[in-house]
Write an enzyme that holds these catalytic residues in place. Structure first.
Site, short mmCIF file in Angstrom:
data_model
loop_
_atom_site.label_atom_id
_atom_site.label_comp_id
_atom_site.label_asym_id
_atom_site.label_seq_id
_atom_site.Cartn_x
_atom_site.Cartn_y
_atom_site.Cartn_z
N LYS A 123 0.83 -1.21 0.00
CA LYS A 123 0.00 0.00 0.00
C LYS A 123 0.87 1.25 0.00
O LYS A 123 0.64 2.18 -0.78
CB LYS A 123 -0.94 0.00 1.21
CG LYS A 123 -1.95 1.14 1.20
CD LYS A 123 -2.80 1.15 2.46
CE LYS A 123 -2.11 1.90 3.57
NZ LYS A 123 -2.94 2.14 4.74
N ASP A 163 -6.76 1.19 1.03
CA ASP A 163 -6.84 1.28 2.50
C ASP A 163 -8.25 0.91 2.93
O ASP A 163 -9.06 0.44 2.13
CB ASP A 163 -6.43 2.69 2.98
CG ASP A 163 -7.45 3.75 2.59
OD1 ASP A 163 -8.40 3.46 1.81
OD2 ASP A 163 -7.32 4.89 3.07
#
Length: 214
Positions: free
Chosen positions: A124, A142
Site C-alpha cells: 500500500k 486502504d
C-alpha cells in the site's frame, strides 16, 4: 458487498468525481519523495492529520535520509511520539534511511519491489509513493477504499488485493491516476463507515448500497 457495477455506471461515477474535484490530492504533507515515503510509513494505523502535526517540524530538520540518520532514532522518536506505534516506526524509518543511503545513494527508488523491500513499507505504501510522486496509476487500497469499493460496487473484492485488481480492471484508464484519491476522499468525508452521508452523496442514484442513510 454489492455486485460489481458495469462500465457505464462506473464511468458516470468518475465523471462526477472529476467534475467535483478535477485534481484530488493526498492529504499527507511532504516536500520530496523521501519525506513522502516517511509520511506514508508513519500513517499506518494513524490519521493523516496526526501525522502532519508530527512531521511539520520533523521535515524542517530531516528532509533527507542523511539528515534523518544524523537526527538518530531517539531524536526521531521525540518528534513522532504522538503517533501510534511510534517506537517501531522510528526503528523502521532509521533502517530504511540507512538502506537508501547505502544502496541507493540517498535517492528513493521508483520500482514497487525496491520500495516494498524497505522496512515498514508494504504494498500500500509503495503504491501511494508511486502514484503521488511518479504519477504511476498504482492503487493503494486502504480501509476507506475497501469499504467504498465494495459498498458501491465500483471495485468489489474479498480482500485488498482483489479490490486493487478490481480498480485496475474496471475503472476507465483515463481515471486510473486519481482513482485512489477520489475513493479515499469519498470514504473519508461522505461514505463513512458508521454513518454514511448518503443524502449529500453525488453518486447516490448510481450506488446500489441497500442501507442508504437518507
Amino acid at each position: 458487498m454489492a455486485k460489481q457495477l458495469g462500465y457505464h455506471k462506473i464511468r458516470e461515477i468518475f465523471d462526477r468525481f472529476h467534475a467535483a474535484e478535477p485534481e484530488p490530492k493526498g492529504e499527507l504533507e511532504h516536500v520530496n519523495a523521501y519525506t513522502l515515503v516517511v509520511a506514508v510509513a508513519l500513517s499506518a494505523q494513524a490519521t493523516d492529520v496526526g501525522v502532519n502535526k508530527a512531521t511539520r517540524a520533523l521535515f524542517k530538520i530531516a528532509d533527507s535520509p542523511e539528515k534523518m540518520l544524523a537526527l538518530g532514532e531517539e531524536g526521531l522518536t521525540e518528534h513522532i511520539k504522538t503517533i501510534g506505534l511510534f517506537r517501531q516506526k522510528a526503528k523502521n524509518v532509521i533502517k530504511l534511511s540507512r538502506i537508501l543511503v547505502e544502496e541507493y545513494g540517498g535517492e528513493v527508488p521508483n520500482s514497487r519491489a525496491a520500495l516494498q523491500a524497505l522496512p515498514g513499507v508494504g504494498r500500500k505504501t509503495a503504491n501511494v509513493v508511486l502514484n503521488m510522486w511518479w504519477g504511476v496509476p498504482a492503487q493503494a487500497v486502504d480501509t476507506h477504499i475497501f469499504r467504498v469499493g465494495n459498498r458501491t460496487g465500483i471495485a468489489v473484492g474479498k480482500d485488498v488485493t482483489a479490490v486493487e485488481r478490481a480498480i485496475e480492471d474496471n475503472i476507465p484508464a483515463d481515471y486510473q491516476n486519481h482513482a485512489h484519491h477520489w475513493l479515499i476522499l469519498h470514504g473519508r468525508y461522505t461514505c463513512k463507515a458508521r454513518k454514511p452521508m448518503c443524502a449529500n452523496c453525488i453518486i447516490r442514484d448510481l450506488c446500489p448500497f441497500e442501507e442508504k442513510n437518507l
